[in-house]
Scaffold this active site. Sequence first.
Site, short mmCIF file in Angstrom:
data_model
loop_
_atom_site.label_atom_id
_atom_site.label_comp_id
_atom_site.label_asym_id
_atom_site.label_seq_id
_atom_site.Cartn_x
_atom_site.Cartn_y
_atom_site.Cartn_z
N CYS A 63 40.29 34.34 46.75
CA CYS A 63 39.94 32.96 47.14
C CYS A 63 38.45 32.65 46.98
CB CYS A 63 40.39 32.70 48.57
SG CYS A 63 42.15 32.99 48.79
N ALA A 95 26.38 41.45 56.72
CA ALA A 95 25.76 41.83 55.44
C ALA A 95 26.40 43.11 54.94
CB ALA A 95 24.26 42.01 55.64
N ARG A 144 42.20 41.89 44.36
CA ARG A 144 41.65 40.89 43.43
C ARG A 144 40.16 40.72 43.72
NH1 ARG A 144 45.44 35.88 44.52
NH2 ARG A 144 45.39 36.81 46.58
N THR A 151 46.23 29.44 41.94
CA THR A 151 45.33 28.70 41.04
C THR A 151 44.18 29.66 40.69
OG1 THR A 151 44.23 27.76 42.98
CG2 THR A 151 45.85 26.38 41.88
C1 UGA Z 1 39.40 33.06 52.89
C2 UGA Z 1 39.08 32.07 54.01
O1 UGA Z 1 38.45 32.75 55.09
C3 UGA Z 1 40.36 31.40 54.51
O2 UGA Z 1 40.06 30.44 55.50
C4 UGA Z 1 41.04 30.72 53.31
O3 UGA Z 1 42.26 30.12 53.70
C5 UGA Z 1 41.33 31.77 52.25
O4 UGA Z 1 40.10 32.38 51.84
C6 UGA Z 1 41.98 31.07 51.10
O5 UGA Z 1 41.34 30.24 50.45
O6 UGA Z 1 43.19 31.25 50.90
P1 UGA Z 1 40.35 35.55 52.83
O7 UGA Z 1 40.13 35.50 51.35
O8 UGA Z 1 41.64 36.09 53.36
O9 UGA Z 1 40.21 34.07 53.45
O10 UGA Z 1 39.19 36.45 53.41
P2 UGA Z 1 37.93 36.28 54.38
O11 UGA Z 1 38.28 36.79 55.72
O12 UGA Z 1 37.34 34.93 54.30
O13 UGA Z 1 36.93 37.32 53.72
C7 UGA Z 1 36.49 37.12 52.38
C8 UGA Z 1 35.54 38.20 51.95
O14 UGA Z 1 34.31 38.07 52.62
C9 UGA Z 1 36.00 39.64 52.21
O15 UGA Z 1 35.74 40.41 51.06
C10 UGA Z 1 35.17 40.08 53.38
O16 UGA Z 1 34.94 41.46 53.39
C11 UGA Z 1 33.87 39.32 53.10
N1 UGA Z 1 33.03 39.12 54.29
C12 UGA Z 1 33.49 38.41 55.35
C13 UGA Z 1 31.74 39.62 54.31
O17 UGA Z 1 31.28 40.27 53.36
N2 UGA Z 1 30.96 39.41 55.42
C14 UGA Z 1 31.41 38.72 56.49
O18 UGA Z 1 30.63 38.57 57.46
C15 UGA Z 1 32.70 38.19 56.46
#
Ligand code: UGA
Length: 435
Positions: free
Chosen positions: A262, A254, A332, A85
């Site tokens: 997502c 940070a 993405r 989506t």
């Molecule tokens: C995220 C959610 O964490 C999942 O629970 C959800 O199922 C998924 O989206 C989805 O909707 O399918 P994801 O996109 O795999 O999962 O990645 P995350 O681990 O959440 O990280 C997202 C972004 O945040 C990354 O770019 C990461 O580098 C960044 N991030 C994460 C930070 O900049 N700081 C942090 O402290 C943690």
Amino acid sequence: MKMSVIGCGYLGAVHASAMAELGHDVIGIDVDAAKIDLLRAGRPPFYEPGLPEILTSATASGRLRFSTEIADAAGCAVHFIAVGTPQKPGSYAADLRFVDAAVESLLPHLSPGDLVAGKSTVPVGTAARLAALVAPTGATLAWNPEFLREGFAVEDTITPDRLVYGVAPGEEGEHATSVLNDVYATALAADTPLVVTDFATAELVKVAANAFLATKISFINAMAEIAEVAGADVTQLADAIGYDGRIGRRFLGAGVGFGGGCLPKDIRAFTARAEELGRGESVVFLKEVDKINLRRRQRVVDLTVRAIGREVWKAKVTVLGLSFKPHSDDVRDSPALDVAVQLYGLGVNVTAIDPQAIDNARLRHPQLTYTSDLEDALRGADAVVLVTEWPEFRGLDPEWAGALVRTRTIIDGRNTLDAAAWRAAGWTYNGLGRP
Ligand code: UGA
């Protein structure tokens, strides 16, 4: 159980393989023939740790098959909708084209008693609309949002931290609940928390979770902006507030901010849907969350330009990382790729390296120079920018790297390196939100 999984991308391919691994009889369906060919050959079309192993074992067991024909879903008791989506071009709203097409194409193959279980992230109200489409077939619809993280997708699917079922009221909902309980019998036997609720709540749980995570990251990044002008250190601030059990240290990293398929599109789709519902003001802060996030990319670019300190078009910059986070090849909305492209746009001679994401990055931005050799990447660099915290970058030896570069200048866009060790090795170290 016999089940189909419609859509074999990051979500569907993992879900199909994990369900087969758990003993179910699964057919994965996707309109993309190239993707299906790869999956049939046991080769995931993207990088996800642990997936090749379960894909191979489930395919070999005969419990997992793949097809491009939606008709092959006929006879399954459950049909998972796992298509994408994405953000609608020219709008903040979610593009529901693929979800609608999946459900519509499935309708002729449904039998009374079948369950259509939506896993895709959708704007609240979608499930009720789709349930009305499904009803004439005698099948039932449920919404069963997915919380897997890329990089940990297999683990998150086999041992989820919670299960959420959005079901219709009455007998239909009871039927849907009992079918989903059979699907997730293993996780439920391990006492995985389960929330059985209505459609709207289930849809909102998913976007609320991602909105909360995005807000937490942008909160700490806003603190980083303040720390930058006040001379404070955001990493110590995060440690100190993170010790408060009510706050918690996770997702207070940070840096260059969040990206991926997502979080960015989900917060935008949420604001668009809230506006449609006449409640835009309730989530207007998510627009700030988005803006703070995007500003951090610019900050990394500015720090790099400042660190170079002369005509940028004469400088070589090494960009460490392209995927939106480590252990993924997904570019993405990747902050890392965005930084590389912005620097290139300023005329910088950019060389980018990533353990998994080069092919995907090259497809989108063929103009950048890519290498998979770290020595090559670092040789002669006037500045090094770390934007995805892969273990191989976190573990870089500052002395070894220092011998390769022209100027020992590093911008740590993930605040992941030991600043003291890099400074001791003669590097000018720039973190985000750190003195
Ligand atoms: C995220 C959610 O964490 C999942 O629970 C959800 O199922 C998924 O989206 C989805 O909707 O399918 P994801 O996109 O795999 O999962 O990645 P995350 O681990 O959440 O990280 C997202 C972004 O945040 C990354 O770019 C990461 O580098 C960044 N991030 C994460 C930070 O900049 N700081 C942090 O402290 C943690």
